[in-house]
Design a protein around this motif. Sequence first.
Motif: not given
Length: 390
Positions: A114-126
């Motif tokens: 088992y392997k896991s990682t995290s990352f982010s999503l940023s919703v912008t006002e562009t």
Amino acid sequence: RGIKMGVSHHWRLGICLLLFCLSCCRAQRLTLDSVEADDVEAPYRTPATLQCEASFVDLAPSLGSFNITIQKEEGNHSAAEKKIEVFVATLTILSALYTDSGVYLCNATYEDQYKSTSFSLSVTETLVFVEQPQDTTVPLNQTAEFTCITNLPSIKRWLKNSLPLQFPAGSSKFEETENTLKIHLVEFADMGSYTCVVQLAGEVIEESGYLTADEYVAPHVIGVPGIDLVDGDMTSPIICKVFGTPEPVYLWHKDNISVTTEISKNGPYIDSENRLILSNANARHSGLYTCTGTNNITRDSASKSYNVTITSGGFVLWTQWYFILLYLIVVVVILVVVAVVVWFIVRERWSILIRERKVVKEKVKKSKSESKKKVKAEGLEDLDMENFEK
């Protein structure tokens, strides 16, 4: 005893082969190495694509025992499409909202690994286009439509060929809604580039679509030779055929200088059929002639060049400047000779008249003298001598 030994030998070989295979299988057991994903930024109300990829040591595993998923760490995300291809998981949020921002987890499993990682999503006002104007082709007298949708509420305006689109009062030619522009009863004059300009808090974006009438044919030249030898003894037309719908407008140039449409008896001009006429042509009319057909609506054009060489015949070359000068010199010489001859003739006649006048005077004088003598001799002194002399 020999048979027993042979059977025992075969058993030993079989056991060795089995142990060898088991050791090979253990040596090629795959190891799930890592999973990787990058942070993502997406404008509001646009698709956001999140990807995660797993990597293995040595050979690839069988997909039957491998799985990889992407999920939000806290809460749920908006409607999305999920896809797994080989070792890559893809999560596409169809229309990202501000609530979709946050941390996402990528989990990969293979057998007991088992392997896991995290990352982010940023919703912008562009400010971006969700749907932008596209090139379109419609038949004449039909309706063309351009769509302009952005992810944020904004101010929109339309341009045609980089100029503000006019909406004449009382005309139904153009119809504008919040997200569309419609052009009714399309004609050739409506062809061009339509641009949607969007502005929001100092940020400006724009996209264009081109409208073409289905019956439109761009100007093009068909089957016209490029080199002509023109006989200088005759009025010679050079034909230029530029085809297109609507019919192109013709222009002729000689060495980049425009050719006139005024009829000339001694130079090139363009007739009513757009033909180049070389009237009484001579060597100075030789050169590069270019015919250009242009569509005044779209500014599309096609051109053809003619390297014209004039072949001189008869006395056509009299129009060249040095021949004109030569003719003038000859005329002047002839006039001078005629003048001299006339002068000599007049002088001789004048001399003859003078001599004749002297003779007449001498005869009159002699006649007077003789008359006087005769009067005296005859005793006519009382006679009016003046009348007598007359």
